[in-house]
Design a protein around this motif. Structure first.
Motif, PDB file in Angstrom:
ATOM      1  N   GLY A 104       0.995  -1.269  -0.163  1.00 43.94           N
ATOM      2  CA  GLY A 104      -0.365  -0.058  -0.022  1.00 43.94           C
ATOM      3  C   GLY A 104       0.984   1.269   0.211  1.00 43.94           C
ATOM      4  O   GLY A 104       0.362   2.329   0.295  1.00 43.94           O
ATOM      5  N   SER A 139       2.889   2.064   2.069  1.00 44.45           N
ATOM      6  CA  SER A 139       2.934   2.854   3.349  1.00 44.45           C
ATOM      7  C   SER A 139       4.054   2.172   4.128  1.00 44.45           C
ATOM      8  O   SER A 139       4.000   0.903   4.412  1.00 44.45           O
ATOM      9  N   LEU A 140       4.709   2.778   5.128  1.00 49.91           N
ATOM     10  CA  LEU A 140       5.541   2.257   6.215  1.00 49.91           C
ATOM     11  C   LEU A 140       4.651   1.817   7.291  1.00 49.91           C
ATOM     12  O   LEU A 140       5.022   0.938   7.994  1.00 49.91           O
ATOM     13  N   GLY A 141       3.206   1.910   7.044  1.00 49.75           N
ATOM     14  CA  GLY A 141       2.424   1.229   8.275  1.00 49.75           C
ATOM     15  C   GLY A 141       2.034  -0.131   7.869  1.00 49.75           C
ATOM     16  O   GLY A 141       1.464  -0.858   8.562  1.00 49.75           O
TER      17      GLY A 141
END
Lengths: 496, 496
Positions: free
Chosen positions: B117, B119-121
């Protein structure tokens, strides 16, 4: 001077020494570990993705990873305020930038003040930054209607998994019939079975009641405990609420009964509450074990030992990659608590960025803050969409013959039961596969949908399930659910 | 229905149940763990800081924490480029900001493309983002003069400690005389003794030669191994190079001899090389075990098992709080390597921000990049200052009677030997303290200087040391060293 090669090693005929570390010589406990959520089916999904990239023809154009609760990977956007504060912490030069709202700057400065050398690059104390632990304590107190929480009882961690394993580590002791037994729900999140295998503790299964929407029944706890006492020393009771993979949300009455049971039977309670923000069903509400325990009064309030876990990976934020979490311990022996601190210190500290994000999660913008409106809007949007997806999942699956899905009251997963024809079961057995693994592998190969077989979580013998996240975006979820249902129908025909 | 309280628990007279988890019932292996770097002396330092904040009068105005290699906490500034890239990864809106150089933006986009995605998340795969592992492989190949490294042999981790413990976990097996023995240097970094205690492995000490600047002597390895074979099954040899806490840098000849020894004796080699960027002494150079091994040719090259560890916490970057690191395994059995992957998957993944930072560390700006000049300047400034501080430390300590300090060839610590008067030793024994703990506690109380006693790292019986980082800023370091030397003189008089 040197001993000649082979003095201590077995040499094979071709002059090759056997390796020091082989499947035969390695740690047998590690060998027994299994972790289905990232098991063989996920490795196959990765391979299929690579094959697609290399232009291979498949009956699908993308692999949908509905195997793991990874919101951002499924396209959920990060919450703006969380990332603003963190960017400011990472690169404090930005504190001069007009691009950031004042409250984000204030929050970042507050965190940086608490860091060694005002840098996220410094180690924190091993239990985590005192500032963050104080904010967590305030959050818990507010969540629990004013019942106080003590920052000294809060330990930050590298995701909830880390804290869960740390607490289990403390609890594991004994040999033979004296080995620590740990009661875990079936179906369970496989971190538990994996950690118990690694720690050489005894896994004691208690079954959730699928007929009553995966409710936890104290009579079943009692059955499991009685039987376990024949061969181990049960000392720990793990509860996952809201449930993973089962999605049930426990009632207050149930929690009270569990606490009473744990107290009477002298069990240390571990409450995995990482989905506390993820409650969707009407009439369902999250009750923390801590709050219920404290409201029950003595002797429970003053004596029952409890550890409760939370995480920044789930909820509305879904910041899995940052590996942030905490455990609150209640009524833990003071000397043991020091031992826990010592044990954590060997790994130095939890990642500072995860600590900083956790700080914002537990103390979000207040109504008077400039970022409040946007924060609330983003948060509500995520939670509302999850609620809608939970409902849709249940509906679509229950329209399919041979699939039965309990309401997804909370968390991020459905765990539907699937009927598999006896011929498919026999075929799986011939292949040395669990029948639901066989089903899920076929599903993956034919549709690109990656879900985890129920056998990876545990289930009543002769029943078959899979876990699927509700995280794919709404526009993809409905076709996905329908495709899956159709595949099941086709599979049933094929093996009829 | 419920069993009455006490059916299974011991109740004391006042109706209180004993806790489930006590010092007596807890995991005895965890109880045996010790970790001096964050032990009692550091807890006392924290208390003193709080007392100072509350206005208490002390013979000093600040506590100087020279106990731990935490560069940022000691005032070292983060490297700008590292933090720019990370801020962009955390908050991609900044990719539109003119405040950031183009190469930082390019690097951030490259990392984000590799994330689920973007994202680092998102969780990464358990071994770490493939992109970062490929960059690490390229870094190793360049470092080792072109000897190839395979990204599939590289596993990212939550700091080097995490990877070290993971590899040890695989290696630990057996019972009684069959228990795995692990050779570790004395003095050692106490992660090793702590992990071995926790895993219930046998610690086998080999002594570094203080008279020869803490050199590693193969004859001493052999002695340690022979003795250990009487009571355990030694299978692992750990080497720390550059040395912690001892600061020595091993010669190429020494490394070759160690590899030959490990091969002949069938020992799995673990090379802790987290200080590979921290080499100061003229004539000293870092040689990786991997490179030496590969240059020795068969059978070493093709058979000797090796795991080498690195970290973003040390070097010139000092990003401890981000918990990033990696292990490269060489000649590991393929099936065991799969087991390692499985074991790591239970903890899901290393923190994504640490992975992103590691990526920049292993592939810093190239000469043609806009950020090259500043990056080089900052990097060189840190390393040059560390070199000057290493030299100064040795000089000042060696001018003090009763203190003798080997050259700090590398890493971040001095480990000087101190003479303690017999009366001080007896006084310590009366207090139940190790004599150098007694010395260090008195030092802390009277000067605010926090260093770690040699007993926490191990030392030859009857000798006393302490570990002190060379990290305090230059303007503070000289007075600190002098104050410490003066305190030693005073202490010696007091107990003469």
């Amino acid at each position: 001077m040197a001993l000649s090669a082979g003095d201590h090693g077995k040499d094979s005929a071709n002059g090759l020494k056997e390796k020091v570390l082989t499947l035969d010589t390695m740690n047998p406990c590690v060998r027994r570990v299994e972790y289905a959520v990232r098991g063989p089916i996920v490795l196959r999904a990765l391979e299929l993705e690579q094959e697609l990239q290399q232009g291979a023809k498949k009956p699908f154009t993308e692999v949908v990873r509905a195997n793991i609760g990874d919101a951002h990977a499924m396209g959920q956007k990060p919450i703006t305020f969380l990332r603003q504060v963190l960017a400011l912490c990472v690169h404090p030069e930005l504190l001069n930038s007009p691009q950031f709202p004042e409250d984000a700057k204030r929050r970042a400065q507050r965190v940086l003040q608490a860091c060694g050398g005002h840098s996220l690059g410094a180690y924190s104390v091993s239990a985590g930054l005192p500032l963050v632990r104080e904010d967590v304590a305030r959050y818990i107190q507010q969540r629990d209607g004013g019942i106080p929480a003590d920052p000294d009882n809060i330990f930050l961690s590298t995701g909830a998994s880390d804290a869960i394993v740390t607490v289990l580590k403390l609890l594991v002791a004994g040999e033979g019939r004296g080995r620590t037994g740990v009661l875990i729900p079936i179906p369970q999140y496989p971190l538990y079975s994996a950690a118990l295998a690694e720690l050489n503790a005894v896994q004691v299964d208690y079954y959730l009641d699928e007929e009553r929407a995966w409710a936890l029944d104290v009579a079943e706890l009692r059955r499991a405990l009685r039987q376990a006492r024949d061969h181990c020393c049960p000392r720990v009771l793990c509860v996952i609420n809201p449930g993973n993979p089962t999605g049930q949300v426990q009632t207050r009455e149930c929690i009270e009964a569990v606490i009473r049971f744990a107290f009477e039977e002298r069990l240390f309670l571990m409450a995995d509450e990482v989905y506390q923000d993820n409650v969707y069903a009407e009439g369902s509400r999250f009750h923390s074990f801590k709050k219920v325990l404290m409201e029950m009064g003595p002797p429970y309030t003053t004596q029952q030992e409890l550890a409760s876990f939370h995480s920044i990976s789930k909820g509305y934020m879904g910041e899995c990659g940052f590996r942030g979490g905490y455990v609150e311990v209640v009524n833990m022996d003071a000397a043991v608590q020091q031992q826990m601190q010592k044990l954590m210190s060997v790994r130095l500290c939890p990642p500072a960025p995860g600590q900083a994000l956790l700080d914002v999660v537990v103390s979000p913008p207040a109504p008077s803050d400039p970022s409040f409106a946007l924060f609330q809007e983003e948060r509500q949007a995520v939670l509302a969409e999850l609620a809608a997806k939970a409902k849709l999942t249940e509906q679509v699956f229950n329209q399919a013959p041979g699939i039965r899905c309990n309401p997804v009251q909370g968390a991020m997963y459905s765990f539907p039961r699937v009927e598999l024809p006896p011929r498919a079961v026999r075929r799986a057995q011939e292949l040395g596969l669990a029948p639901d693994m066989f089903f899920c592998l076929r599903l993956l190969e034919e549709t690109g949908i990656c879900v985890v077989p129920g056998s990876g979580f545990g289930q009543r013998e002769g029943t078959y399930h899979f876990r699927m996240t509700i995280l794919p975006p709404m526009e993809k979820l409905r076709p996905l659910l329908e495709k899956l249902s159709q595949f099941h129908a086709k599979f049933t025909c094929e093996f009829a």
